[in-house]
Design a protein around this motif. Structure first.
Motif, PDB file in Angstrom:
ATOM      1  N   LEU A 141       0.794  -1.223   0.000  1.00 30.51           N
ATOM      2  CA  LEU A 141       0.000   0.000   0.000  1.00 30.51           C
ATOM      3  C   LEU A 141       0.832   1.282   0.000  1.00 30.51           C
ATOM      4  N   SER A 142       1.885   1.328   0.807  1.00 28.80           N
ATOM      5  CA  SER A 142       2.582   2.618   0.969  1.00 28.80           C
ATOM      6  C   SER A 142       4.080   2.568   0.731  1.00 28.80           C
ATOM      7  N   HIS A 143       4.625   1.392   0.392  1.00 29.12           N
ATOM      8  CA  HIS A 143       6.080   1.306   0.194  1.00 29.12           C
ATOM      9  C   HIS A 143       6.417   0.634  -1.134  1.00 29.12           C
ATOM     10  N   THR A 144       5.543   0.756  -2.090  1.00 30.42           N
ATOM     11  CA  THR A 144       5.760   0.047  -3.355  1.00 30.42           C
ATOM     12  C   THR A 144       6.989   0.546  -4.103  1.00 30.42           C
ATOM     13  N   SER A 145       7.254   1.845  -4.041  1.00 29.67           N
ATOM     14  CA  SER A 145       8.397   2.411  -4.791  1.00 29.67           C
ATOM     15  C   SER A 145       9.667   2.465  -3.953  1.00 29.67           C
ATOM     16  N   HIS A 146       9.594   1.906  -2.752  1.00 22.30           N
ATOM     17  CA  HIS A 146      10.767   1.968  -1.876  1.00 22.30           C
ATOM     18  C   HIS A 146      11.653   0.741  -2.060  1.00 22.30           C
ATOM     19  N   GLU A 147      12.844   0.850  -1.537  1.00 17.26           N
ATOM     20  CA  GLU A 147      13.780  -0.273  -1.594  1.00 17.26           C
ATOM     21  C   GLU A 147      13.523  -1.163  -0.390  1.00 17.26           C
ATOM     22  N   ASN A 148      12.880  -2.325  -0.678  1.00 18.39           N
ATOM     23  CA  ASN A 148      12.507  -3.237   0.390  1.00 18.39           C
ATOM     24  C   ASN A 148      13.286  -4.534   0.280  1.00 18.39           C
ATOM     25  N   GLU A 149      13.495  -5.170   1.436  1.00 21.12           N
ATOM     26  CA  GLU A 149      14.110  -6.500   1.465  1.00 21.12           C
ATOM     27  C   GLU A 149      13.609  -7.219   2.703  1.00 21.12           C
ATOM     28  N   THR A 150      13.836  -8.541   2.718  1.00 19.22           N
ATOM     29  CA  THR A 150      13.352  -9.320   3.848  1.00 19.22           C
ATOM     30  C   THR A 150      14.133  -8.944   5.100  1.00 19.22           C
ATOM     31  N   VAL A 151      13.501  -9.296   6.216  1.00 20.54           N
ATOM     32  CA  VAL A 151      14.143  -8.999   7.491  1.00 20.54           C
ATOM     33  C   VAL A 151      15.480  -9.718   7.603  1.00 20.54           C
ATOM     34  N   ALA A 154      18.136  -7.919   5.443  1.00 25.12           N
ATOM     35  CA  ALA A 154      18.571  -6.673   6.085  1.00 25.12           C
ATOM     36  C   ALA A 154      19.415  -6.953   7.324  1.00 25.12           C
ATOM     37  N   ALA A 155      19.002  -7.979   8.085  1.00 22.85           N
ATOM     38  CA  ALA A 155      19.755  -8.329   9.288  1.00 22.85           C
ATOM     39  C   ALA A 155      21.150  -8.818   8.939  1.00 22.85           C
ATOM     40  N   GLU A 156      21.251  -9.586   7.818  1.00 23.75           N
ATOM     41  CA  GLU A 156      22.558 -10.088   7.404  1.00 23.75           C
ATOM     42  C   GLU A 156      23.492  -8.934   7.039  1.00 23.75           C
ATOM     43  N   THR A 157      22.914  -7.933   6.353  1.00 26.23           N
ATOM     44  CA  THR A 157      23.723  -6.752   6.021  1.00 26.23           C
ATOM     45  C   THR A 157      24.221  -6.077   7.293  1.00 26.23           C
TER      46      THR A 157
END
Length: 646
Positions: A141-151, A154-157
């Motif tokens: 709904l509100s983060h479609t154009s954002h850079e998303n990744e799984t938890v 992101a945690a590994e990074t």
């Protein structure tokens, strides 16, 4: 063994054991079996491919080890033919894939996810743009154009970043451990130093107590013997006077009776001469009584005399402690033990105009200033030095001369060193530091201040003035390492940053303060400089024929008093050059034109004048530099190239 997918289970995976483990919800037993034996990657991310030998490899490893459409099994070396040379044609092991997915699903269920406050679902996605956890509904709904990744991604990074920071922290921790070890070592050394210092102080004070007790007995013995002898003499005289008094009283009564009797005129005529002799004897008794009064005055004089001068030794082990002890001694004892009756001063020693040591000789050419290095300062550099060292500047010869105070023997000649010309050296002062070389001398030269050691006369460093400047006199400010310089070219007084006390004396000389005309003070050729026990500056104005008393360092050197003025009489000056203070803070000023030294109390009140051109025991011909040392001896240099010690 075959399964419902009609694909063989690899021999290295017991199928029944897998099912039982899954039923027991104990997936760790088989987690290692759902990893590719070639790259150890989980089959969740890779596709397991069956080889003809029954073993399984992921599609990436099959592609990697394929050679001419043949794959050699890493486990048993059996060869598998790849049709059309395409690894995708190899059969996929779906049971193994499902088992891997099942285990991963169970692991995901065990993970604790934050609930989305908006939709109530687990936040399994991390928005890199907003840097926050979101749920799948938020992502749609509100983060479609954002850079998303799984938890997990992101945690590994974050884990990678934290690992790097952790390594840095471990290195820092190692350094901290090293610092702790060093600090502990320093604490041990400081504790040892503290104990040693306490022992040295106690030892020094014990020596001082023993010395004072010893001298007390000696002084009391001398005083008692003198007073006892006088009392014995007076007792004898008292008995004699009583006898003479009784005799005289009888004679007077007899004469009075004879004179009052008018019937014995012939007797008076016959014995008149005898009566006159008796009366003369009574007059002699009166003279004896006067002598007795003088003896009583002598006793009072003995009673009021100061004890003889004492010399304190035995505190050379630690110079700084010795200085503190000496300061206390000077404040409490020196005013009674070291003070001198200046009216009785005579030159006890005279050095110059030629000094020698062995085959070396030196002829003074134009002395200007003098200072003293106590012998215990030099002990750590040169071993035991029996005599204090005089330091005089020979302005005309461009040299600084060190000689023994007691004998006048030449100790060291400091001259041009490695191109550093001692051009017209004038004011000089001694500097002590806690590391070798312990004693250095600071010399005022034309347009610069130069620092030398006193062991070999080695040049150490210098401070050069940017403008045309004439530093003339220099001294160290008490309780600081800063020093003060008078400047006769700019008619000013300059406060410089002092010495660190370390081996590398280079970070010094920075100008901290300048005062003179800017502060409405007209020093008018400030030639002489001294500092009393309160830290007040005493400055002579050669052209102004005055002496300035300035407040101490803490009170910003405000002018407290001026005294003097042009003239030839007592308390007046005609060319005041050098200045010094004694142990009682009396001010001694050399008056070069009138060839004398005038003495004032600490407030500038005139006390007396020494010299008048010649003082018994040593001449004062245009006296210049003057210094009073720790023994309250007065040292004066003059234009006839002699050093007089009073």
């Amino acid at each position: 063994m075959m399964n419902y997918y009609n694909y063989p289970i690899p021999a290295h995976i017991p199928y029944a054991g897998v099912l039982n483990a899954l039923k027991r919800k104990d997936p760790p037993i088989i987690k290692n079996h759902v990893l590719c034996i070639g790259c150890s990657e989980s089959y969740v991310k890779r596709i397991p491919k069956n080889l003809t030998c029954g073993h399984v490899l992921c599609e990436k490893c099959c592609e990697r080890i394929k050679v001419d459409a043949m794959i050699a099994c890493p486990t048993c070396q059996a060869r598998t033919l790849v049709n059309s040379n395409n690894v995708d044609d190899l059969p996929t092991n779906f049971p193994l894939k499902n088992i891997a997915l099942h285990i991963d699903s169970e692991d995901q269920k065990k993970k604790k996810f934050v609930k989305c406050t908006e939709h109530g679902k687990s936040c399994k996605i991390f928005c890199q743009t907003c840097m926050k956890l979101i749920c799948t509904m938020c992502a749609i709904l509100s983060h479609t154009s954002h850079e998303n990744e799984t938890v997990d991604q992101a945690a590994e990074t974050r884990r990678v970043t934290l690992r790097k920071q952790l390594e840095v922290a471990k290195i820092s921790l190692t350094e901290i451990v090293t610092d702790i070890t060093t600090t502990r070592s320093l604490i041990r050394r400081a504790s040892t130093k503290k104990c040693n210092t306490e022992k040295e102080i106690k030892s020094s004070l014990d020596k001082l107590r023993f010395f004072i007790d010893q001298k007390e007995s000696e002084i009391l013995g001398i005083a008692n013997s003198q007073i006892s002898a006088t009392l014995t003499q007076l007792n004898r005289k008292n008995i004699l006077l009583k006898e003479m008094f009784n005799k005289s009283q009888n004679s007077i009564q007899n004469i009075e009776e004879t004179i009052s009797n008018k019937e014995n005129s012939s007797d008076i005529l016959l014995n008149s001469e005898n009566y006159v002799e008796q009366l003369k004897e009574i007059k002699a008794i009166e003279t004896e009584c006067m002598d007795g009064t003088q003896n009583l005055a002598t006793i009072k004089e003995i009673d009021s005399q100061n004890p003889p001068v004492l010399f304190f030794k035995g505190f050379e082990d630690d110079i700084e402690i010795q200085q503190l002890i000496n300061t206390a001694i000077n404040k409490v004892i020196s005013k009674t033990l070291l003070q001198k009756d200046h009216s009785q001063i005579k030159a006890s020693k005279t050095h110059g105009p030629k000094v020698a040591s062995g085959l070396k000789t030196y002829q003074f050419k134009g002395l200007s200033f003098v200072t003293v290095i106590p012998s215990n300062w030099l002990d750590k550099d040169d071993g035991e030095v029996k005599s204090d060292i005089l330091v005089v500047t020979d302005t005309f010869a461009h040299k600084v001369i060190l000689l023994e105070k007691e004998t006048g023997a030449l100790h060291l000649v400091i001259e041009d060193h490695l191109g550093k010309n001692l051009k017209s050296p004038r004011g000089v002062c001694a500097v002590y530091s806690s590391v070798a070389p312990h004693v250095k001398i600071l010399v005022c030269c034309v347009n610069s201040l130069q620092l030398y050691d006193t062991k070999q006369g080695k040049f150490l460093s210098e401070f050069t003035y940017q403008n045309n400047s004439g530093p003339h006199a220099v001294d160290i400010i008490p309780h600081t390492r800063h020093f003060v310089v008078t400047n006769i070219e700019n008619n000013s007084v300059i406060i410089h940053k002092g010495f660190s006390g370390g081996d590398d004396e280079k970070d010094w000389g920075q100008i901290l303060k300048v005062f003179g005309k800017e502060n409405f003070i007209n020093f008018d050729s400030p030639t002489g400089l001294a500092i009393n026990s309160k830290g007040n500056l005493i400055i002579t104005s050669y052209n102004g024929a005055r002496v300035y008393i300035l407040d101490n360092y803490k009170n910003d050197f405000k002018v407290l008093k001026t005294f003097g003025g042009p003239g030839q009489g007592d308390g007046k000056f005609d060319g005041p050059f050098g200045v010094a203070v004694d142990c009682c803070d009396n001010i001694l000023v050399t008056n070069s034109s009138t060839q004398n030294i005038q003495i004032f109390n600490e407030n500038g009140t005139w006390l007396q004048t020494l010299g008048k051109g010649k003082n018994e025991g040593g001449e004062l011909l245009h006296p210049l530099g003057i210094f009073v040392d720790h023994m309250n001896d007065i040292l004066v240099v003059d234009q006839n190239n002699y050093i007089n010690i009073f």
